[in-house]
Design an enzyme around this catalytic site. Sequence first.
Site, PDB file in Angstrom:
ATOM      1  N   CYS A 137       0.800  -1.224   0.000  1.00 14.03           N
ATOM      2  CA  CYS A 137       0.000   0.000   0.000  1.00 14.03           C
ATOM      3  C   CYS A 137       0.836   1.278   0.000  1.00 14.03           C
ATOM      4  CB  CYS A 137      -0.922  -0.028   1.214  1.00 14.03           C
ATOM      5  SG  CYS A 137      -1.726  -1.638   1.387  1.00 14.03           S
ATOM      6  N   ASN A 146     -10.002  -2.123  -2.545  1.00 18.88           N
ATOM      7  CA  ASN A 146      -8.618  -1.826  -2.167  1.00 18.88           C
ATOM      8  C   ASN A 146      -7.703  -2.558  -3.147  1.00 18.88           C
ATOM      9  OD1 ASN A 146      -6.038  -1.874  -1.050  1.00 18.88           O
ATOM     10  ND2 ASN A 146      -6.765  -2.060   1.056  1.00 18.88           N
ATOM     11  N   HIS A 202      -3.959   6.348   0.639  1.00 18.42           N
ATOM     12  CA  HIS A 202      -4.172   4.969   0.187  1.00 18.42           C
ATOM     13  C   HIS A 202      -5.612   4.584   0.501  1.00 18.42           C
ATOM     14  CE1 HIS A 202      -4.205   0.704  -0.084  1.00 18.42           C
ATOM     15  NE2 HIS A 202      -4.239   0.531   1.218  1.00 18.42           N
TER      16      HIS A 202
END
Lengths: 343, 82
Positions: free
Chosen positions: A114, A298, A268
């Site tokens: 991430c 995600n 993020h």
Amino acid sequence: MQAILKAIEYYLPPQVLDNPQLCVIAPNWSPQKIQSKTGIQERRISEEEELSSDLAVKAVTKLFESGACKPEDIDYLMLCTQSPDYFLPTTACLLQHRLGLRTSCGALDFNLGCSGFIYGLGMAKGLIETGQATNVLVVTAETYTKFITPTDMSVRALFGDASAATLISAQEPLDGNVPAIGPFVYGTDGRGAKNLIVQTGGMRKPVAGFASGGGDEDADEHVLTPPTLYMNGPEIFLFTLDAVPDLVAGICNRAGVTFDDVDLFVFHQANEYMLRHLRDKIEIPPERFYVSMSHCGNTVSSTIPIALKEAHKAGRLKTGDRVMLIGFGVGYSWGATMLRWAM
Amino acid sequence: MNATQFLAALHELFDVSAGTIHKDSVLQDIPGWSSMTFIGLIAMLDEEFGVRIALGTILRCHTVEDLMDEVAVNLAPAKMAA
């Protein structure tokens, strides 16, 4: 010369996993509950034979087709992935050939999740501003869904597959004071390694049949289950509550900016529920905090470039805007930078 | 922090009618208590009381009062005075 972010394109595989489909697997959930807990309506899932390299080729091809650059312009390619095609060779080397990049092009993979896009920008800036490269492709590509047990809702509801291709190029400085990319703040805490991990498949816990000699006699030492993603969501959340406010303060301090100087905050895109909590905790004005994950979930290292592209398409970014980018997650690893929007 | 404030926050988090949760309520018996609520609980404790309680600590708590004790231990002195 200074490094600027010139173009972004991204690619999502066509197969959709939406909330009603998830509820068939987990009947105690409802589509509304998943939406409210995650901010995600659907994720894209790579086909069995569709690898990170395939997603990357699609994303970079979109970049070439957009007219932003041609294959022969690229003199450095870096691929951020934790789901590479092979242990070796480097997936970026495969991409050099498949994308028709010149053989004088540098290419490397780097393994981050991430936080990876921030680190990619940092390395691209370093290569350009030390005269080592002029057009760097920073490609992020993940197929985390291949690591996910179908019944593990804690990760299945969150992660989707994607690739993003970002072009960083050398350009004469527009004005002397504000860099187009940077400064940077980085951080690492390996104590969190166990909280987001694929334990098997590497050298520590090889999968069955993968052994020197390959005989059955040492099968007991080998894990029979395929590589599987484990996430301790509450611990990851606690980590972000500790790390992200300091990270935001750190980049403000290093860049010499206050929140008033920042036109858009792009974090993020981990989970919208957590993002809203972080936003309120740090007291970032909601109208300048961008969230774009309902259509893809995600996507690990691709979330920031995807959100930037969507913000640009939505008219939320104009040339000269100052953007704060914040990456954090698996490792633990985190990083932050500032962009002066140049598209 | 006092018990009334803590119980009110729990009622709001679990969206249950007033009087459902008491100091001696067993956490695992709260309607809606599950691993899915840990994120919400952590967010509530951070937002309302400015404390971050590790997951392992939450899991070791048996009753609401046990959790309140953990929050009290973790409260910063400034917060205690406020």
